[in-house]
Design a protein around this motif. Structure first.
Motif, PDB file in Angstrom:
ATOM      1  N   LYS A 499       0.844  -1.192   0.000  1.00 15.98           N
ATOM      2  CA  LYS A 499       0.000   0.000   0.000  1.00 15.98           C
ATOM      3  C   LYS A 499       0.885   1.250   0.000  1.00 15.98           C
ATOM      4  CE  LYS A 499      -3.931  -2.010   2.498  1.00 15.98           C
ATOM      5  NZ  LYS A 499      -4.788  -1.899   3.715  1.00 15.98           N
ATOM      6  N   LEU A 500       0.549   2.175  -0.895  1.00 14.47           N
ATOM      7  CA  LEU A 500       1.270   3.447  -0.982  1.00 14.47           C
ATOM      8  C   LEU A 500       0.296   4.609  -0.850  1.00 14.47           C
ATOM      9  CD1 LEU A 500       3.682   2.993  -4.058  1.00 14.47           C
ATOM     10  CD2 LEU A 500       4.181   2.572  -1.651  1.00 14.47           C
ATOM     11  N   CYS A 501       0.787   5.699  -0.259  1.00 13.56           N
ATOM     12  CA  CYS A 501       0.040   6.957  -0.268  1.00 13.56           C
ATOM     13  C   CYS A 501       0.997   8.071  -0.677  1.00 13.56           C
ATOM     14  CB  CYS A 501      -0.559   7.245   1.105  1.00 13.56           C
ATOM     15  SG  CYS A 501       0.679   7.643   2.356  1.00 13.56           S
ATOM     16  N   PHE A 502       0.463   9.221  -0.997  1.00 15.37           N
ATOM     17  CA  PHE A 502       1.314  10.366  -1.305  1.00 15.37           C
ATOM     18  C   PHE A 502       1.839  10.974  -0.003  1.00 15.37           C
ATOM     19  CE2 PHE A 502      -1.384  10.278  -5.152  1.00 15.37           C
ATOM     20  CZ  PHE A 502      -0.372  10.190  -6.104  1.00 15.37           C
ATOM     21  N   ALA A 503       3.096  11.431  -0.035  1.00 17.08           N
ATOM     22  CA  ALA A 503       3.684  12.086   1.138  1.00 17.08           C
ATOM     23  C   ALA A 503       2.874  13.327   1.499  1.00 17.08           C
ATOM     24  CB  ALA A 503       5.133  12.458   0.851  1.00 17.08           C
ATOM     25  N   LYS A 504       3.009  13.769   2.747  1.00 12.93           N
ATOM     26  CA  LYS A 504       2.239  14.919   3.227  1.00 12.93           C
ATOM     27  C   LYS A 504       2.719  16.239   2.618  1.00 12.93           C
ATOM     28  CE  LYS A 504      -0.619  12.982   6.183  1.00 12.93           C
ATOM     29  NZ  LYS A 504      -2.087  13.069   5.996  1.00 12.93           N
ATOM     30  N   GLU A 505       4.016  16.307   2.267  1.00 14.44           N
ATOM     31  CA  GLU A 505       4.551  17.552   1.711  1.00 14.44           C
ATOM     32  C   GLU A 505       5.679  17.247   0.734  1.00 14.44           C
ATOM     33  OE1 GLU A 505       7.629  18.707   5.305  1.00 14.44           O
ATOM     34  OE2 GLU A 505       5.566  19.450   5.408  1.00 14.44           O
ATOM     35  N   ALA A 506       6.041  18.255  -0.060  1.00 15.66           N
ATOM     36  CA  ALA A 506       7.083  18.087  -1.078  1.00 15.66           C
ATOM     37  C   ALA A 506       8.457  17.953  -0.434  1.00 15.66           C
ATOM     38  CB  ALA A 506       7.074  19.277  -2.032  1.00 15.66           C
ATOM     39  N   ILE A 507       9.357  17.264  -1.125  1.00 16.61           N
ATOM     40  CA  ILE A 507      10.732  17.160  -0.638  1.00 16.61           C
ATOM     41  C   ILE A 507      11.507  18.419  -1.022  1.00 16.61           C
ATOM     42  CG2 ILE A 507      10.710  14.645  -0.878  1.00 16.61           C
ATOM     43  CD1 ILE A 507      12.732  15.138  -3.282  1.00 16.61           C
ATOM     44  N   ASP A 508      12.658  18.608  -0.390  1.00 14.23           N
ATOM     45  CA  ASP A 508      13.561  19.712  -0.721  1.00 14.23           C
ATOM     46  C   ASP A 508      14.494  19.248  -1.838  1.00 14.23           C
ATOM     47  OD1 ASP A 508      15.356  21.769  -0.878  1.00 14.23           O
ATOM     48  OD2 ASP A 508      16.197  21.503   1.130  1.00 14.23           O
ATOM     49  N   SER A 509      14.249  19.720  -3.053  1.00 14.19           N
ATOM     50  CA  SER A 509      15.037  19.268  -4.206  1.00 14.19           C
ATOM     51  C   SER A 509      16.491  19.722  -4.143  1.00 14.19           C
ATOM     52  CB  SER A 509      14.403  19.772  -5.507  1.00 14.19           C
ATOM     53  OG  SER A 509      13.150  19.163  -5.713  1.00 14.19           O
ATOM     54  N   LYS A 510      16.815  20.657  -3.234  1.00 21.91           N
ATOM     55  CA  LYS A 510      18.198  21.116  -3.103  1.00 21.91           C
ATOM     56  C   LYS A 510      19.023  20.207  -2.196  1.00 21.91           C
ATOM     57  CE  LYS A 510      17.022  25.996  -3.822  1.00 21.91           C
ATOM     58  NZ  LYS A 510      16.991  27.351  -3.196  1.00 21.91           N
ATOM     59  N   ASN A 511      18.358  19.284  -1.516  1.00 15.68           N
ATOM     60  CA  ASN A 511      19.052  18.379  -0.600  1.00 15.68           C
ATOM     61  C   ASN A 511      19.732  17.276  -1.404  1.00 15.68           C
ATOM     62  OD1 ASN A 511      19.877  16.503   1.293  1.00 15.68           O
ATOM     63  ND2 ASN A 511      17.990  16.604   2.495  1.00 15.68           N
ATOM     64  N   ILE A 512      21.052  17.333  -1.468  1.00 19.41           N
ATOM     65  CA  ILE A 512      21.806  16.404  -2.321  1.00 19.41           C
ATOM     66  C   ILE A 512      21.629  14.954  -1.894  1.00 19.41           C
ATOM     67  CG2 ILE A 512      23.949  16.557  -0.983  1.00 19.41           C
ATOM     68  CD1 ILE A 512      25.447  16.517  -3.686  1.00 19.41           C
ATOM     69  N   VAL A 536       0.269   2.418   5.965  1.00 16.56           N
ATOM     70  CA  VAL A 536       0.681   2.064   4.604  1.00 16.56           C
ATOM     71  C   VAL A 536       2.147   1.641   4.653  1.00 16.56           C
ATOM     72  CG1 VAL A 536      -0.974   3.581   3.466  1.00 16.56           C
ATOM     73  CG2 VAL A 536       1.298   4.459   4.039  1.00 16.56           C
ATOM     74  N   ASP A 537       2.616   0.992   3.586  1.00 20.26           N
ATOM     75  CA  ASP A 537       3.970   0.444   3.575  1.00 20.26           C
ATOM     76  C   ASP A 537       5.038   1.464   3.198  1.00 20.26           C
ATOM     77  OD1 ASP A 537       3.351  -2.496   4.018  1.00 20.26           O
ATOM     78  OD2 ASP A 537       2.082  -2.051   2.283  1.00 20.26           O
ATOM     79  N   ASP A 538       4.661   2.467   2.440  1.00 19.03           N
ATOM     80  CA  ASP A 538       5.642   3.432   1.937  1.00 19.03           C
ATOM     81  C   ASP A 538       4.863   4.628   1.403  1.00 19.03           C
ATOM     82  OD1 ASP A 538       8.004   4.606   1.096  1.00 19.03           O
ATOM     83  OD2 ASP A 538       8.695   2.878  -0.066  1.00 19.03           O
ATOM     84  N   CYS A 539       5.561   5.727   1.120  1.00 20.12           N
ATOM     85  CA  CYS A 539       4.863   6.890   0.570  1.00 20.12           C
ATOM     86  C   CYS A 539       5.547   7.382  -0.699  1.00 20.12           C
ATOM     87  CB  CYS A 539       4.743   8.010   1.595  1.00 20.12           C
ATOM     88  SG  CYS A 539       6.288   8.648   2.206  1.00 20.12           S
ATOM     89  N   ILE A 540       4.774   8.032  -1.543  1.00 24.24           N
ATOM     90  CA  ILE A 540       5.245   8.524  -2.836  1.00 24.24           C
ATOM     91  C   ILE A 540       5.728   9.958  -2.666  1.00 24.24           C
ATOM     92  CG2 ILE A 540       4.569   9.063  -5.204  1.00 24.24           C
ATOM     93  CD1 ILE A 540       2.384   6.847  -4.850  1.00 24.24           C
ATOM     94  N   LEU A 541       6.970  10.205  -3.047  1.00 20.11           N
ATOM     95  CA  LEU A 541       7.576  11.524  -2.898  1.00 20.11           C
ATOM     96  C   LEU A 541       7.328  12.361  -4.149  1.00 20.11           C
ATOM     97  CD1 LEU A 541      11.032  10.451  -1.389  1.00 20.11           C
ATOM     98  CD2 LEU A 541       8.820  10.704  -0.249  1.00 20.11           C
ATOM     99  N   PHE A 542       7.250  13.674  -3.949  1.00 23.92           N
ATOM    100  CA  PHE A 542       7.040  14.585  -5.079  1.00 23.92           C
ATOM    101  C   PHE A 542       7.759  15.896  -4.799  1.00 23.92           C
ATOM    102  CE2 PHE A 542       3.517  14.837  -2.108  1.00 23.92           C
ATOM    103  CZ  PHE A 542       3.391  16.198  -1.863  1.00 23.92           C
ATOM    104  N   ASP A 543       8.025  16.675  -5.879  1.00 20.74           N
ATOM    105  CA  ASP A 543       8.732  17.946  -5.721  1.00 20.74           C
ATOM    106  C   ASP A 543       7.740  19.090  -5.519  1.00 20.74           C
ATOM    107  OD1 ASP A 543       7.724  18.645  -8.218  1.00 20.74           O
ATOM    108  OD2 ASP A 543       9.590  18.224  -9.290  1.00 20.74           O
ATOM    109  N   THR A 544       8.247  20.315  -5.434  1.00 18.87           N
ATOM    110  CA  THR A 544       7.382  21.467  -5.144  1.00 18.87           C
ATOM    111  C   THR A 544       6.430  21.795  -6.288  1.00 18.87           C
ATOM    112  OG1 THR A 544       9.207  22.897  -5.865  1.00 18.87           O
ATOM    113  CG2 THR A 544       8.955  22.548  -3.496  1.00 18.87           C
ATOM    114  N   ASP A 545       6.706  21.276  -7.493  1.00 16.92           N
ATOM    115  CA  ASP A 545       5.785  21.455  -8.618  1.00 16.92           C
ATOM    116  C   ASP A 545       4.747  20.339  -8.685  1.00 16.92           C
ATOM    117  OD1 ASP A 545       6.983  23.804  -9.558  1.00 16.92           O
ATOM    118  OD2 ASP A 545       8.494  22.673 -10.671  1.00 16.92           O
ATOM    119  N   GLY A 546       4.808  19.413  -7.736  1.00 19.07           N
ATOM    120  CA  GLY A 546       3.852  18.311  -7.715  1.00 19.07           C
ATOM    121  C   GLY A 546       4.248  17.131  -8.571  1.00 19.07           C
ATOM    122  N   ASN A 547       5.460  17.153  -9.148  1.00 17.96           N
ATOM    123  CA  ASN A 547       5.900  16.036  -9.977  1.00 17.96           C
ATOM    124  C   ASN A 547       6.333  14.861  -9.101  1.00 17.96           C
ATOM    125  OD1 ASN A 547       5.536  17.398 -12.458  1.00 17.96           O
ATOM    126  ND2 ASN A 547       7.471  18.477 -12.148  1.00 17.96           N
TER     127      ASN A 547
END
Length: 621
Positions: A499-512, A536-547
């Motif tokens: 089971k997957l869900c979307f993360a609660k907030e976007a990740i920081d794309s500047k974090n190497i 759920v087993d894991d969550c789906i990560l996305f950037d600040t543009d929602g990608n």
């Protein structure tokens, strides 16, 4: 000859805090370690400031002659030469005719009586005392920089100069322990020329993590390494290589570099034996933690024994921080910038003599903080700039200037190891070449020591030892040491569904650390805690543009109109080796992916090289 003493960091810190003095350190040559030249037991401090009614010319000449004598007596003269001292050393200029304000500092030198050479393992940032860097304020906003750039460009078009190094100050505040500030900056930028220099009773301190050698003298040999041409490092391997290629092929950057290299050749020609000036390297690209730098190397043999007055009259200040021609460019810069640079773009030096052989090292004081202290509160100035030619564009130059602030505002990286998680079955590693190639690339990106021979040895060992189907964590530390941990995998009778869900907030794309596999998984671990709360087993990560990017421990694949896709990872996400394998086989295509793409996909799978494929149930709130 002073032998290198290997000691723990805690012992080094304790002894330094007791003895005080100056540190000149190399954190680049041996990854994971610092080689520290510690100068202490000061005999005398020499300061010189500008005074309008004094004959400083003879005073400066006498002072540098004296430094030669003190060095020959066994002392260690070290210190800072301020940029404004160029009015004395540049041919055609004169301190007396300059418009410097009364009291402008020109140099600060300490005669040390003792030196020790140490090597210590780089400390864990948790060992540093409390400190912070705040209120970083570039004094020129972009609009003002562009206005100055236009004036600069007019001088270039009119032929007044071929290149001008336009700089401006950044003001900031430091709070807490300055020694810890120095140590933390070294974790963010590894160089051969790091300096910690408390300047005695005036509450001033110089902290420098300069990557640029000004000149080095050993006996009659002198070498310089002019640095000109900069671009930021990329987070992804693709972006990093793209920036590297741009710098390597940029006509504008190469034009800047070759002009300064020619300037150095000419300057060295004034003090070198005929026919000995040689360009050893041209347009080499050197990777720092935050930027790529273009560097050239020029060496020569001195035509007479080293003296400070002779060499500085030919070379100071470095042409890389002025432009060409030197004298006219120096004057134009003074009118354009409208302020003193201070220690920024001057030079730091150490000097000693061994068996009648002078050993001189000088760095160009870029990436340097000039600090005035009041207790635990410190005000600092940090200069930034770039070389402007007729090929320059103002917005790109301003961006290059700001890129040099990254060493200040990037977070302190934690101690971590590089990690590859392997599937080993019957003594064979699944996708071994993909794993080893990725580990090597990550080691290069983070400046870890890496030996292909040692990697082959550890892989051979684990293949011989592990016969049952196992999950193996292969780890590499900063000093180049490999080790592994293994866990036998249970038998699987059917392909699992997760089971997957979307993360609660976007990740920081500047974090190497979102782009490379390491043991620094704090962000992922925090996300997994939320997953457990949501059952759920894991969550789906996305950037600040929602990608959409990946999950915490898996890559994503989805079917759309009969074609299998995997999300593009340009803005974050680890390119798993199984994903790379599938892309190489052309079994999946890479695509910028939205949340809607997943919601409307006919099927979703996750995969990594250990778990293989897993079916997905998408849980939506």
């Amino acid at each position: 000859m002073i032998l290198i003493e290997l000691i723990p960091y805690s012992s080094f810190e304790e002894s330094y805090r007791n003895l005080g003095g100056l540190l000149f350190e190399d954190t680049l040559t041996h990854p994971g370690f610092t080689i520290s030249d510690h100068y202490y037991d000061a005999k005398e401090t020499i300061e010189l400031i500008y005074k309008k009614n004094q004959n400083l010319k003879e005073q400066i000449s006498y002072l540098f002659d004296r430094l030669d004598e003190e060095r020959k007596k066994g002392l260690y003269p070290c210190g800072i030469l301020y940029y404004e001292l160029g009015y004395h050393f540049i041919e055609g200029l004169d301190l007396f005719e300059s418009n410097l304000k009364e009291g402008t500092p020109l140099l600060h030198i300490t005669l040390f009586q003792k030196k020790r050479k140490l090597q210590y393992k780089n400390p864990d940032p948790n060992e540093f005392l409390n400190h912070s860097i705040t209120k970083i304020n570039p004094k020129w906003p972009e609009a003002k920089y562009i206005e100055k750039w236009k004036q600069c460009n007019e001088f270039l078009v009119q032929g007044e100069s071929y290149e001008l190094n336009l700089c401006f100050p950044v003001e900031l505040e430091l709070i807490g322990d300055l020694f810890s500030v120095f140590q933390s900056l070294k974790t963010k930028q590894k160089t051969k020329y790091s300096v910690y220099y408390p300047m005695g009773e005036n509450s001033k301190t110089i902290i420098s993590v300069s990557p640029e050698l000004f000149f080095e003298v050993k006996g009659d040999e002198i070498k310089t390494e002019p640095m000109k041409g900069t671009i930021v490092r990329g987070n992804t391997k693709k972006e990093d290589q793209k920036n590297f290629n741009y710098l390597q092929t940029s006509e504008k950057e190469k034009a800047e570099n070759v002009m300064i290299t020619d300037l150095y050749r000419n300057d060295l020609g004034r003090i070198a034996k005929q026919g000995t000036v040689e360009v050893e390297e041209l347009f080499s690209i050197r990777g720092l933690s935050t930027v790529w730098q273009m560097v050239s190397k020029v060496r020569a043999k001195l035509n007479q024994p080293f003296t400070w007055n002779t060499v500085l009259s030919a070379l100071f200040p470095s042409g890389s921080v002025i432009g060409a021609p030197k004298q006219r460019s120096y004057s134009l810069i003074s009118s354009l910038e409208g302020m003193n640079r201070g220690c920024y773009t001057g030079a730091f030096f150490t000097s000693e003599e061994e068996n009648d052989v002078p050993l001189i090292r000088t760095s160009v004081t870029i990436r340097t903080l000039e600090i005035q202290s009041n207790g635990d509160n410190h005000n600092a100035v940090y200069g930034i700039g770039s070389g402007v030619t007729v090929l320059s564009k103002p917005n790109e130059e301003y961006a290059e200037c700001l890129s040099k602030l990254r060493v200040l505002n990037n977070p302190i990286p934690p101690k971590f190891e590089i990690l590859e998680t392997l599937l080993v079955c019957k003594g064979r590693i699944f996708l071994k070449e993909f794993h080893t190639k990725r580990m090597e690339g990550t080691a290069i990106r983070f400046g870890f020591s890496f030996s292909k021979e040692k990697l082959d040895e550890i892989i051979q060992e684990l293949e011989l030892k592990i016969s049952l189907k196992s999950r193996v964590r292969l780890l590499l530390n900063e000093t180049g040491g490999f080790h592994f941990e293994s866990t036998v995998l249970p038998k699987r009778t059917k392909r699992p569904t997760i089971k997957l869900c979307f993360a609660k907030e976007a990740i920081d794309s500047k974090n190497i650390f979102f782009y490379h596999k390491t043991t620094n998984r704090k962000e992922y671990d925090n996300l997994m805690l939320v997953c457990k709360e949501m059952k759920v087993d894991d969550c789906i990560l996305f950037d600040t543009d929602g990608n959409v990017l990946e999950t915490c421990i898996r890559n994503l694949f989805y079917n759309q109109n009969g074609t299998w896709y995997t999300p593009s990872l340009d803005t974050g996400g680890l390119p798993g080796v199984f994903r790379e394998y599938l892309l190489k086989k052309l079994w999946v295509k890479e695509k910028v992916t939205t949340k809607d793409d997943l919601v409307h996909a006919s099927a979703i799978l996750t995969a990594n090289s250990v778990r293989g494929f897993e079916r997905v149930i998408l849980v939506r709130e």
